[in-house]
Scaffold this active site. Structure first.
Site, PDB file in Angstrom:
ATOM      1  CB  SER A 201      -0.957  -0.010   1.199  1.00 41.57           C
ATOM      2  OG  SER A 201      -1.865  -1.083   1.081  1.00 41.57           O
TER       3      SER A 201
ATOM      4  CG  ASP B  90       3.863  -8.167   4.349  1.00 46.27           C
ATOM      5  OD1 ASP B  90       2.724  -8.037   3.870  1.00 46.27           O
ATOM      6  OD2 ASP B  90       4.372  -7.333   5.116  1.00 46.27           O
TER       7      ASP B  90
END
Length: 507
Positions: A63, A154
């Protein structure tokens, strides 16, 4: 055609396009409004990873990277690649700020505390940066304690044991692991100070669950049913806490999830929770600038490079009004990151950030604050702004939990908001560019392990133009092309720094 007003840039955070619809929340969800856009409007796809967004080849986007490139209208070289290259060519070990940090600790006789996410996810930090920093500091005769932040978000949810083993195998003799803390506690960004307080207590005061070594800390967490993200703050045997004259070096290169723990460690007037007596630090260093307030008490090894003439700055320079809207989980993205690392609003830029729900994980409240975001979006459309940027956090934040049923509900909540936006735009004579900044919730099953998939993806993401020129077609592109497309719809020229190009082709 008459210039549409407002133009809405609607970012569906984490909404990618999958070739496996059976495990894709956007495909499984009931989304009549998104489907209507895809049927009736020009659309294409965007690349959100690798060199197209300023990252190393194959590196998934995120993001921060996404919103930085979206706002810049050009490919912005990101910190991960810059730091990787510095380690590779040796310049990292000669970094001036790092050298000053080491000199202060040699003078004080203190220990260097190194905190960073220990994985190869590359979104907030990287294990190789931790190893390089430990070598750089110990090579100059300063002992090192490492505060391992486990990832599991992640990267696969139970991969920490491999990363801890790799770290232990690479550490120099004068470096050891002091604590093991899941990122749920150490990397909050939404004012869950009770979580941050537990991470702080472990790292600074050596208060937490005990373990004889770092590998056992991970094993014990798994035995308690915790995955890497949620490992409770654990103190490794022999670590007694930080003392006066020590230094602290945060190795994460992404700002939003480093700010809270660093404020607790170093902010002079910190009051979010009782820290007790803090050590008198000899030096505080960050891999990057984390905010203007952090800059007052920390140095940065790699200061942020200002991105000029962003989408917001260019619109403001034309005397136009703009509105930024996102719930608090994505607050930095539609403000700080979209504005090229600038904290303060542009002239004529208003903001509204409703609070994200206070739940342990967002699969427990997959609608999040979408109803409030949607209602405010309609108000902003009716208020006559020239540009509105809105981020829907749900697909990304719920996608990170790996729960397909919850991610389906998240997508359906966002689709309701799309319906409200389209109705308001039709009444106002406005237009919209609907995109995602990266993929996530379209992949909920890890193809390698068969378990939950919680990370971002490198899948293409949609770009759709609603209310654009008659007969327009849309080509495929990358995130750097989004701002030029928005400015094209607004009837504005591009600043010279924007090297992206409008995706709109006219018949």
């Amino acid at each position: 055609m008459t210039r549409p007003k407002p133009v809405v840039l609607c970012i569906l955070d984490g909404w990618g396009i999958s070739s496996r619809p059976e495990q894709s929340a956007p495909d499984q969800a009931r989304t009549p409004n998104f489907d209507r856009l895809m049927r009736g409007c020009p659309h294409g796809t965007l690349v959100t990873f690798g060199p197209d967004v300023g990252l190393p080849k194959g590196q998934m986007g995120n993001s921060e990277v996404g919103h930085t490139n979206i706002g810049a209208g050009r490919v912005v070289a990101m910190d991960l690649g810059q730091i990787d290259l510095a380690i590779e060519d040796g310049s990292f070990y000669e970094n001036a700020a790092l050298g000053e940090f080491i000199r202060k600790l040699k003078a004080s006789g203190g220990t260097a505390h190194l905190m960073g996410v220990v994985s190869d996810g590359g979104v907030h930090g990287h294990i190789q940066h931790v190893i390089a920093a430990a070598r750089a500091v110990t090579d100059k005769g300063v002992p090192v304690v490492i505060h391992v932040v486990t990832d599991g978000r992640d990267v696969p949810p139970q991969s920490a044991m491999g990363f801890v083993t790799e770290l232990l195998g690479e550490l120099p003799e004068a470096a050891r692991i002091g604590t093991v803390v899941g990122r749920y506690y150490a990397m909050d960004r939404d004012n869950r100070w009770e979580r941050v307080a537990r991470a702080y207590a472990a790292m600074v005061r050596a208060e937490g669950l005990p373990a004889p070594d770092a590998a056992q800390a991970v094993a014990d967490a798994y035995a308690r049913g915790e995955t890497d993200e949620f490992i409770q703050p654990t103190v490794v045997e022999g670590y007694a806490g930080a003392k006066d004259g020590d230094g602290f070096f945060c190795l994460n290169f992404r700002a939003d999830r480093a700010r809270e723990i660093l404020a607790a460690i170093g902010q002079p007037d910190f009051s979010a929770f009782d820290t007790g007596r803090r050590p008198e630090w000899a030096a505080l260093l960050g891999m990057v600038d984390y905010s203007t307030s952090h800059d007052e008490y920390m140095q940065a090894a790699y200061p942020k490079r200002q991105v000029v003439n962003t989408l917001g700055a260019w619109v403001a320079a034309r005397g136009l009004r703009q509105f930024r809207l996102a719930e608090t989980e994505k607050y930095p993205h539609v403000t700080f990151f979209l504005n090229g690392g600038k904290e303060t609003p542009e002239e004529g830029e208003d903001r509204f950030m409703p609070a994200s729900p206070k739940v342990a994980t967002y699969d427990l409240a997959p609608e999040m604050a979408a109803p409030e975001v949607s209602a405010k979006l309609v108000e902003a459309i009716e208020a006559g702004y020239d540009l509105i940027v809105v981020n829907y956090a749900n697909p990304d934040m719920v996608g990170h939990t790996g729960s397909l049923p919850a991610a389906i509900r998240a997508c359906e909540a966002v689709d309701k908001g799309l319906g409200m936006m389209l109705e308001a735009l039709e009444k106002a004579g406005g237009a919209a560019v609907v995109i995602a900044d990266h993929g996530n919730c379209e992949t909920t099953i890890d193809p390698e392990t068969g378990g939950p998939h919680t990370a971002h993806t490198t899948n293409p993401v949609p770009v759709i133009v609603f209310g654009g020129p008659e007969g327009a077609k849309l080509r495929n592109g990358r995130l750097a092309d989004v701002a030029p497309t928005v400015l094209d719809l607004m009837g504005l020229d591009l600043p010279p720094e924007m090297t992206g190009t409008s995706l709109i082709g006219r018949a």
